[in-house]
Design an enzyme around this catalytic site. Structure first.
Site, PDB file in Angstrom:
ATOM      1  CB  THR B   8      -0.740   0.018   1.142  1.00  0.00           C
ATOM      2  OG1 THR B   8       0.075   0.276   2.304  1.00  0.00           O
ATOM      3  CG2 THR B   8      -1.873  -0.975   1.559  1.00  0.00           C
ATOM      4  CG  HIS B   9      -0.296   4.784  -2.171  1.00  0.00           C
ATOM      5  ND1 HIS B   9      -1.297   3.790  -2.546  1.00  0.00           N
ATOM      6  CD2 HIS B   9       0.434   5.504  -3.117  1.00  0.00           C
ATOM      7  CE1 HIS B   9      -1.099   4.105  -3.993  1.00  0.00           C
ATOM      8  NE2 HIS B   9      -0.132   4.939  -4.376  1.00  0.00           N
ATOM      9  N   GLY B  10       2.106   4.130   1.895  1.00  0.00           N
ATOM     10  CA  GLY B  10       2.301   4.592   3.322  1.00  0.00           C
ATOM     11  C   GLY B  10       2.171   3.451   4.140  1.00  0.00           C
ATOM     12  CG  ASP B  69      -3.184   1.211  -1.689  1.00  0.00           C
ATOM     13  OD1 ASP B  69      -2.499   0.945  -2.591  1.00  0.00           O
ATOM     14  OD2 ASP B  69      -2.450   2.168  -0.963  1.00  0.00           O
ATOM     15  N   PRO B  75       2.134   0.658  -5.705  1.00  0.00           N
ATOM     16  CG  PRO B  75       1.804   0.917  -3.442  1.00  0.00           C
ATOM     17  CD  PRO B  75       1.345   1.762  -4.724  1.00  0.00           C
TER      18      PRO B  75
END
Lengths: 158, 146
Positions: B8-10, B69, B75
């Site tokens: 995922t992002h972050g 996500d 990602p």
């Protein structure tokens, strides 16, 4: 009624019960057995809403729970019984409901209770009920989910 | 048993795995991969490769389910690079707690099923996880005895 699991968890139906225990036990019904919750209309209505797909949930007082256990209509139903405290379990056992093992999933900390494990806090009334259940040869095991290893409650009470 | 990589992002993936562990207990074959600001798809591919290696060392069978996500996000794009050349890999986007929990239980029960079947189950779990509640939806108890 076939009791596939008797669990003490004062969160009642929540993530661990709805997703893990309902699946591993293959229960058809989740029955919350508690006098206070049965009286609380909002709480019991909400509990009936959160049953996992394919499973019915019910909220009954202890007297009714014993009657339901004895009702031949439910003789073949696989049921998961949920309690908020051991005194309720003891009531069922003393009224002839054959519970041989109790899973303790969560009893939250409140004033007047002391914490015996991360998820379990007890007061004198709870300890008294647990001791009586133990004297009847009933297994008392602490586990959040089925893949955790069992911790015997009587060992941590000492 | 197939391996699961949440990408995922972050730090969403790391925290999502931790949140699911509150329900399912500790998971050894679920890996979280993050894309931190400043990193690009190449960094994420490298992290995926490390995660895949760890899953194999843990005894996973080589099948990998990527849960991302956002469709089209970095990602996801990075996962595509690995998935395009390996038929035992698959991606599902829109990862959520209900989806991941369902996949963790599918993983426990898995004995070498087709990754495409697993992917379908993930999509279904994601959809079923979105429910609504409103005061008007309260149903009457229709069972007299219970």
């Amino acid at each position: 009624m076939k009791i596939v699991l008797a669990r003490i968890d004062d969160r009642l139906i929540h993530g661990q019960v709805a997703t893990v225990w309902s699946k591993v036990t293959g229960c058809q019904r989740i029955i919350v057995c508690d006098d206070d919750v049965a009286k609380d209309k909002i709480r019991s209505t909400l509990l009936k809403q959160v049953a996992p797909a394919g499973i019915q949930s019910h909220v009954v007082d202890l007297e009714k729970a014993v009657r339901v256990y004895e009702n031949p209509k439910y003789a073949d139903d696989k049921c998961l019984l949920l309690f908020t405290n051991p005194t309720s379990v003891l009531y069922m056992v003393e009224h002839g409901v054959p519970i041989t093992s109790v899973n303790i999933g969560g009893m939250s900390f409140k004033e007047g209770k002391h914490q015996i494990t991360g998820a379990v806090s007890v007061d004198d009334k709870d300890i008294d009920a647990f001791k009586k259940l133990n004297e009847k040869g009933i297994e008392l095991e602490i586990r959040k989910v089925d893949t955790d290893s069992k911790v015997m409650l009587m060992d941590v009470l000492k | 048993m197939f391996g699961i990589i949440v990408g995922t992002h972050g730090r969403f993936s790391e925290e999502l795995v931790k949140s699911c562990e509150m329900i399912c207990g500790e998971q050894k074959n679920v890996k979280a991969v993050t894309l931190i600001p400043g990193e690009g798809p190449d960094d994420v591919v490298k992290k995926y490769e490390v995660a895949i290696k760890e899953l194999k060392e843990n005894g996973c069978d080589g099948s990998v389910l990527f849960l991302n996500d956002l469709f089209g996000g970095s990602p996801y794009n990075a996962a595509c690079r690995l998935v395009i050349s390996n038929e035992a890999y698959g991606i599902v986007t829109g990862v959520s707690m209900p989806m991941l929990i369902e996949m963790i239980s599918a993983q426990m029960a898995d004995d070498g099923s087709d990754i495409k079947e697993v992917m379908e189950k993930a999509v279904e779990a994601g959809k079923n996880g979105a429910q609504t509640f409103h005061a008007s939806s309260v149903a009457a108890d229709d069972e007299e005895d219970l």
